[in-house]
Write an enzyme that holds these catalytic residues in place. Structure first.
Site, PDB file in Angstrom:
ATOM      1  N   PHE A 151     -30.025  36.927  77.559  1.00 29.49           N
ATOM      2  CA  PHE A 151     -29.921  38.382  77.393  1.00 29.49           C
ATOM      3  C   PHE A 151     -28.606  38.938  77.917  1.00 29.49           C
ATOM      4  O   PHE A 151     -28.450  40.151  78.037  1.00 29.49           O
ATOM      5  CB  PHE A 151     -31.100  39.069  78.100  1.00 29.49           C
ATOM      6  N   CYS A 259     -24.220  39.886  68.128  1.00 32.32           N
ATOM      7  CA  CYS A 259     -25.680  39.776  68.274  1.00 32.32           C
ATOM      8  C   CYS A 259     -26.475  40.821  67.504  1.00 32.32           C
ATOM      9  O   CYS A 259     -27.303  40.473  66.676  1.00 32.32           O
ATOM     10  CB  CYS A 259     -26.054  39.837  69.753  1.00 32.32           C
TER      11      CYS A 259
HETATM   12  N1  LIG Z   1     -22.512  36.320  72.621  1.00 32.95           N
HETATM   13  C1  LIG Z   1     -23.521  36.974  73.179  1.00 32.95           C
HETATM   14  O1  LIG Z   1     -23.365  38.052  73.763  1.00 32.95           O
HETATM   15  C2  LIG Z   1     -24.914  36.385  73.124  1.00 32.95           C
HETATM   16  C3  LIG Z   1     -25.905  36.903  73.981  1.00 32.95           C
HETATM   17  C4  LIG Z   1     -27.180  36.350  73.915  1.00 32.95           C
HETATM   18  C5  LIG Z   1     -27.470  35.336  73.021  1.00 32.95           C
HETATM   19  N2  LIG Z   1     -26.489  34.878  72.180  1.00 32.95           N
HETATM   20  C6  LIG Z   1     -26.816  33.770  71.279  1.00 32.95           C
HETATM   21  O2  LIG Z   1     -26.295  32.582  71.842  1.00 32.95           O
HETATM   22  C7  LIG Z   1     -25.841  31.702  70.800  1.00 32.95           C
HETATM   23  C8  LIG Z   1     -24.375  31.356  71.033  1.00 32.95           C
HETATM   24  O3  LIG Z   1     -23.617  32.546  70.916  1.00 32.95           O
HETATM   25  P1  LIG Z   1     -22.067  32.589  71.316  1.00 32.95           P
HETATM   26  O4  LIG Z   1     -21.640  33.994  71.170  1.00 32.95           O
HETATM   27  O5  LIG Z   1     -21.901  31.891  72.615  1.00 32.95           O
HETATM   28  O6  LIG Z   1     -21.461  31.703  70.132  1.00 32.95           O
HETATM   29  P2  LIG Z   1     -19.975  31.077  70.046  1.00 32.95           P
HETATM   30  O7  LIG Z   1     -19.670  31.022  68.599  1.00 32.95           O
HETATM   31  O8  LIG Z   1     -19.064  31.793  70.970  1.00 32.95           O
HETATM   32  O9  LIG Z   1     -20.153  29.594  70.626  1.00 32.95           O
HETATM   33  C9  LIG Z   1     -20.850  28.578  69.959  1.00 32.95           C
HETATM   34  C10 LIG Z   1     -20.223  27.236  70.350  1.00 32.95           C
HETATM   35  O10 LIG Z   1     -21.063  26.183  69.855  1.00 32.95           O
HETATM   36  C11 LIG Z   1     -20.203  25.134  69.410  1.00 32.95           C
HETATM   37  N3  LIG Z   1     -20.971  24.251  68.509  1.00 32.95           N
HETATM   38  C12 LIG Z   1     -21.315  24.425  67.226  1.00 32.95           C
HETATM   39  N4  LIG Z   1     -22.037  23.383  66.784  1.00 32.95           N
HETATM   40  C13 LIG Z   1     -22.140  22.511  67.813  1.00 32.95           C
HETATM   41  C14 LIG Z   1     -22.786  21.252  67.977  1.00 32.95           C
HETATM   42  N5  LIG Z   1     -23.471  20.683  66.992  1.00 32.95           N
HETATM   43  N6  LIG Z   1     -22.684  20.653  69.180  1.00 32.95           N
HETATM   44  C15 LIG Z   1     -21.997  21.224  70.202  1.00 32.95           C
HETATM   45  N7  LIG Z   1     -21.384  22.413  70.096  1.00 32.95           N
HETATM   46  C16 LIG Z   1     -21.456  23.057  68.930  1.00 32.95           C
HETATM   47  C17 LIG Z   1     -19.053  25.859  68.739  1.00 32.95           C
HETATM   48  O11 LIG Z   1     -17.934  25.027  68.595  1.00 32.95           O
HETATM   49  C18 LIG Z   1     -18.834  27.009  69.727  1.00 32.95           C
HETATM   50  O12 LIG Z   1     -17.921  26.655  70.740  1.00 32.95           O
HETATM   51  C19 LIG Z   1     -26.104  32.435  69.492  1.00 32.95           C
HETATM   52  O13 LIG Z   1     -27.368  32.031  68.996  1.00 32.95           O
HETATM   53  C20 LIG Z   1     -26.170  33.873  69.912  1.00 32.95           C
HETATM   54  O14 LIG Z   1     -26.965  34.656  69.059  1.00 32.95           O
HETATM   55  C21 LIG Z   1     -25.218  35.365  72.235  1.00 32.95           C
END
Ligand SMILES: NC(=O)c1ccc[n+]([C@@H]2O[C@H](COP(=O)([O-])OP(=O)(O)OC[C@H]3O[C@@H](n4cnc5c(N)ncnc54)[C@H](O)[C@@H]3O)[C@@H](O)[C@H]2O)c1
Length: 428
Positions: A151, A259
């Site tokens: 969150f 998000c």
């Molecule tokens: N950004 C936010 O504020 C936030 C808050 C809560 C939840 N989320 C959720 O968390 C998740 C991640 O969001 P984010 O913003 O950190 O995304 P992001 O795109 O910043 O990071 C994702 C990372 O995963 C890596 N990746 C992709 N496939 C992979 C694999 N098979 N093995 C290893 N690494 C892999 C990518 O290279 C990237 O570095 C999403 O589902 C998002 O909805 C995000």
């Protein structure tokens, strides 16, 4: 430094993964971070931080000895039992979540009775059950699974990780759920221990509710503009009612980010796929799209046609204190302005390099004053603190025109008007 605690792995080193890694390292865990992006891992190994998030670089540096980065899963599996998954789940064209990265992680897991996948990525309800089924079908039925949605808010992500309002743990009542609860125990946060599907739904419903709150106050703001009320007064008067609450009650130019847009759409699609038409969310999305475009009407009211006009965007990131440009309102705004024949100049203190990847034809400036030079109008798009401290007389002197649209109701309206501007806020 906190005493050493159980090692964990984090798969995916983006906004959530890196913050999760830093947070658990702060609490004392050695953290084994894995990403498929070799360039990102190389930068992290060099001590660089690929994203901007307040306090993150310092925390990663402070915990350098506890943090391990690799493109290889093997060391993570060797050292950690809990594997936190924080890979992206972006929207597909249909509005459903793209789970290909999640499934790639699932497919890479070995047969094991002492590991667990702990899902931090935001996934549709039912994903956990589907993954457990896949594990079972591939002879990996003893690989444990926990839903632990995240969150945190970009811009204060590490702070949020270390002082969460609650920790949600959805599991089947096995060792892994207990281990996750134990891992979070130093934070003394309320724990919602529940089943996997309910944990998945908490995340989607929470984001959908917050997005609804924003679209609601934006619609109230739009009616205020027609009726002479001031939405900031209205929001204050409403927010003091404890049943309503004042948080997240700020009208503006629509929500963006990685998000809300995708999670609202994913919940709407999930409902639709299960045979239920979620009418409220359809309206929330539509209100948000229209809100981003209303700014153009405000400019036209004062400038007439925008053909040949120069418009300065102050801020580009989807909100302050982040360099994240995903679904930023500035992208829609710049596109609309250019389509109407305007030239767009822009300044953002942090997000420029991300913005350059996504915007074409925009003139990027090195400061707010440079961005507004010669502009017919300026728009505050992101509530960066430095814009609150702007010398509006100096801004006015640089501009060709006198229109300021405050897309965040952020500037001191009196000071702006004293400097000779026509001030256009949102709902006031
Ligand atoms: N950004 C936010 O504020 C936030 C808050 C809560 C939840 N989320 C959720 O968390 C998740 C991640 O969001 P984010 O913003 O950190 O995304 P992001 O795109 O910043 O990071 C994702 C990372 O995963 C890596 N990746 C992709 N496939 C992979 C694999 N098979 N093995 C290893 N690494 C892999 C990518 O290279 C990237 O570095 C999403 O589902 C998002 O909805 C995000």
């Amino acid at each position: 430094m906190a005493p050493e605690r159980q090692p964990v792995a984090v798969i995916g080193t983006g906004y959530v993964g890196l913050v999760t890694a830093a947070g658990f390292a702060e609490l004392g865990s050695p953290v084994w971070c894995v990403d498929v992006d070799a360039d990102k891992i190389a930068r992290l190994l060099r001590g660089e931080v690929p994203i901007y998030e307040p306090g993150l670089a310092e925390s990663l540096a402070r915990n350098r000895e506890r943090l391990h980065f690799s493109t290889d899963l093997a060391p993570a599996l060797e050292h950690a039992r809990l594997l936190f998954v924080a890979v992206g789940t972006p929207p597909t064209y249909s509005g459903d979540a793209d789970l290909s990265a999640v499934h790639a992680v699932v497919a890479a897991m070995p047969v094991s009775d002492h590991h667990a996948l702990v899902m931090k990525s935001t996934v549709p309800v039912g994903t956990g059950q589907a993954i457990k089924r896949i594990f079972a079908e591939h002879g990996k039925g003893s690989f444990a699974y926990v839903s632990c949605p995240e969150f945190l808010k970009e811009g204060s992500a590490l702070e949020d990780f270390l002082a969460p309002d609650r920790v949600v743990v959805g599991d089947d009542g096995n060792w892994a759920g207990d281990a996750v609860v134990e891992l979070y125990s130093p934070l003394n946060a309320p724990v919602v221990r529940t089943d996997i599907a309910s944990a998945e739904m908490v995340k989607l419903a929470a984001n959908a509710f917050l997005a609804t709150k924003i679209s609601f106050i934006n619609e109230i703001a739009n009616v205020c503009e027609e009726t002479g009320a001031d939405v900031t007064e209205v929001a204050r008067g409403m927010g003091l009612d404890q049943r309503i609450g004042g948080h997240f009650f700020k009208p503006g130019i629509g929500f963006g980010g990685s998000c809300f847009p995708k999670d609202v759409s994913a919940l709407k699609q999930l409902a639709g796929n299960s045979g239920y038409h979620f009418q409220l969310l359809t309206a929330v999305i539509e209100v948000n799209e229209l809100q981003k475009r209303r700014v153009v009407g405000k400019l036209q009211k004062h400038l007439g046609s925008l053909v040949g006009k120069r418009i300065a965007l102050l801020g580009l990131a989807f909100k302050a204190n982040t360099d994240d440009m995903r679904e930023a309102s500035s992208l829609v705004l710049a596109g609309r302005l250019q389509a109407d024949g305007a030239t767009v100049s822009a300044y953002d203190p942090i997000a420029e390099s991300e913005a350059r990847k996504l915007m074409t034809g925009v003139e990027f400036a090195g400061s707010a004053l440079d961005a507004v030079t010669g502009a017919d109008a300026a728009i505050i798009v992101t509530e960066w603190p430095e814009f609150a401290a702007l010398d509006w007389e100096a801004v006015r002197a640089r501009m060709a025109g006198d229109v300021l649209v405050d897309g965040r109701n952020f500037a001191d309206r009196d000071a702006v008007q004293r400097a000779g501007f026509i001030y256009e806020g949102i709902g006031r």
